[in-house]
Design a protein around this motif. Structure first.
Motif, short mmCIF file in Angstrom:
data_model
loop_
_atom_site.label_atom_id
_atom_site.label_comp_id
_atom_site.label_asym_id
_atom_site.label_seq_id
_atom_site.Cartn_x
_atom_site.Cartn_y
_atom_site.Cartn_z
N PRO A 285 -6.67 -3.45 -5.28
CA PRO A 285 -5.60 -3.19 -6.27
C PRO A 285 -4.98 -1.80 -6.10
N ILE A 286 -5.83 -0.81 -5.82
CA ILE A 286 -5.32 0.57 -5.64
C ILE A 286 -4.45 0.63 -4.39
N LEU A 287 -4.92 0.01 -3.30
CA LEU A 287 -4.15 0.01 -2.05
C LEU A 287 -2.81 -0.69 -2.24
N GLN A 288 -2.84 -1.83 -2.95
CA GLN A 288 -1.60 -2.58 -3.18
C GLN A 288 -0.61 -1.76 -3.99
N GLU A 289 -1.13 -1.00 -4.93
CA GLU A 289 -0.25 -0.15 -5.75
C GLU A 289 0.34 0.99 -4.91
N LYS A 290 -0.51 1.61 -4.09
CA LYS A 290 -0.06 2.74 -3.28
C LYS A 290 0.99 2.32 -2.26
N GLU A 298 6.30 0.43 8.54
CA GLU A 298 6.07 1.85 8.26
C GLU A 298 4.58 2.15 8.17
N ILE A 299 3.81 1.22 7.60
CA ILE A 299 2.35 1.41 7.52
C ILE A 299 1.77 1.51 8.93
#
Length: 436
Positions: A285-290, A298-299
């Motif tokens: 969830p944190i990664l998806q938000e970031k 770009e990633i």
């Protein structure tokens, strides 16, 4: 030993100490085994070995185990063995069919940079880099460590405890490469070594077989790489004949080649990473938000930048290290090959530009040409490239050297002691030794 024992394993020096202190009597010994007999003689143990053999007067036989068969070994066998039999395991100097023998032709000034290119172009490398002297091993190791490589040196100055620690790290693959001398690498038996790199060709062509045999074991394939200058090509041809194997000439990778190889290696590692055992779901969830506002391309670019920024900056303006002037290289190589027939005298020697040094050491001191060369280079810290022809006699030798390095060689050796004898070295043309 006081309680009684069947077998004694000892170093020559320790055994002699026990003999002289009357702590051991070798008159009842039946068998004498000398392991690594060639290296014992190379390291100056000839007198010690002869002393021990004189003490085993009732022996039934002597066994000499040796990777090579230099003249000094044959002399010991003739002197102390009655009608000896020579047994060869496998074909003499035969090359392992699983080993790909490669060479890179480069100028001497680019040798270290070429080594780095080869290491970087093989990101999964796990191997041994052989240097001619312990000074070379230490210098190469320190330079590579400063640049972030996971390596260790293995040479004669290490204590047994230090050596064991280095070898334990190497077997555990905590380090990627060993930088080793021939003497220190004796007895290494490590599986899955992918590459052996000859930073310089060995002085004794038979040693090449010993080096390359560290890879391609247990049915696996391996690569033996040699870095040679145009003047050293004739020696490479000699080794080819000795091992009856064709060496493949390789182009030194460009900076772009290295970056491309490293990039795809990283991508493969990332795709093969095991994500089944970690608690990665907790962070999704944190990664998806970031990364909500960052697209996939770009990633990938950011990941590549983090991983390859150092490589890209280092190699973006890198020079081509290959020798492109084939005519000049060919002439230099042919010139060196012709000079090999004159016992290694180079073109500079024939022009009379070498300084000639006299030294009161010779074959009577237990040296043969390769061991004497290594001795004077270890003592002086000089490179082999400054030397020309070496002419050895029983009691004396003459060394051709670049005039710019002559004084350094004299200062390093003259007045020093070798096995209780004072070394005398000076300019042969200015009142030094006369050739006999």
């Amino acid at each position: 030993m006081k309680r009684g024992t069947n077998i004694i394993v000892a170093t020559p020096g320790r055994l002699i100490d026990l003999i002289e202190r009357k702590a051991i009597n070798l008159e009842g010994i039946n068998y004498v085994v000398l392991d690594e007999a060639d290296e014992m003689l190379n390291m100056g143990f000839k007198d010690d070995i002869e002393f021990i053999l004189k003490e085993t007067i009732n022996r039934d036989s002597i066994w000499l185990f040796s990777a090579t068969m230099p003249p000094a070994i044959r002399q010991v066998s003739k002197r102390y063995m009655d009608n000896p039999h020579e047994i060869t395991v496998g074909k003499v100097n035969s090359g392992n069919a699983n080993i790909d023998h490669q060479y890179y032709s480069t100028q001497h000034v680019n040798r270290y940079e070429t080594l780095k290119r080869i290491i970087d172009f093989n990101p999964g490398i796990y191997g041994i880099v052989f240097t001619r002297t312990k000074a070379d091993a230490q210098n190469v190791t320190e330079s590579l460590i400063r640049e972030g490589y996971d390596i260790e040196a293995l040479h004669g100055d290490l204590t047994q405890a230090q050596r064991d620690k280095v070898m334990a790290r190497f077997r555990e693959k905590s380090i990627q490469l060993l930088i080793a001398t021939d003497v220190a690498a004796r007895g290494i038996d490590v599986k899955e070594i992918t590459h052996v790199i000859n930073y310089e060709l060995p002085d004794d062509t038979e040693v090449y077989t010993h080096r390359s045999g560290r890879t391609g074991r247990a049915g696996k394939s391996g690569v033996s790489v040699s870095l040679v200058t145009p003047r050293e090509l004739y020696r490479l041809r000699q080794i080819e004949k000795l091992v009856n194997t064709k060496f493949h000439k390789m182009d030194i990778p460009s900076g772009k080649d290295v970056c491309r190889k490293q990039f795809f290696h990283f991508i493969d590692k990332m795709l093969q990473a095991d994500i089944s055992n970690g608690e990665y779901a907790t962070y999704l969830p944190i990664l998806q938000e970031k990364f909500a506002d960052v697209d996939k391309e770009e990633i990938m670019q950011r990941v590549a930048a983090l991983e390859f920024d150092r490589f890209l900056k280092y190699y973006e303006n890198s020079a081509d290290l290959n020798i492109r002037d084939s005519g000049k290289a060919g002439r230099e190589g042919r010139s060196a090959e012709r000079s090999s027939g004159r016992e290694g005298r180079s073109s500079r020697s024939s022009n009379g530009n070498y300084q000639r040094l006299f030294v009161n050491l010779g074959t009577k001191d237990g040296f043969y040409k390769a061991s004497f060369l290594q001795f004077i280079l270890d003592m002086s810290g000089l490179s082999k490239d400054v030397l020309g022809k070496i002419d050895m006699k029983d009691m004396n030798s003459w060394v051709e050297i670049d005039p710019s390095a002559g004084n350094k060689m004299i200062k390093a050796l003259d007045g020093k002691n070798y096995r209780g004898r004072k070394i005398r070295m000076n300019d042969a043309e200015q009142g030094g030794g006369r050739r006999r």
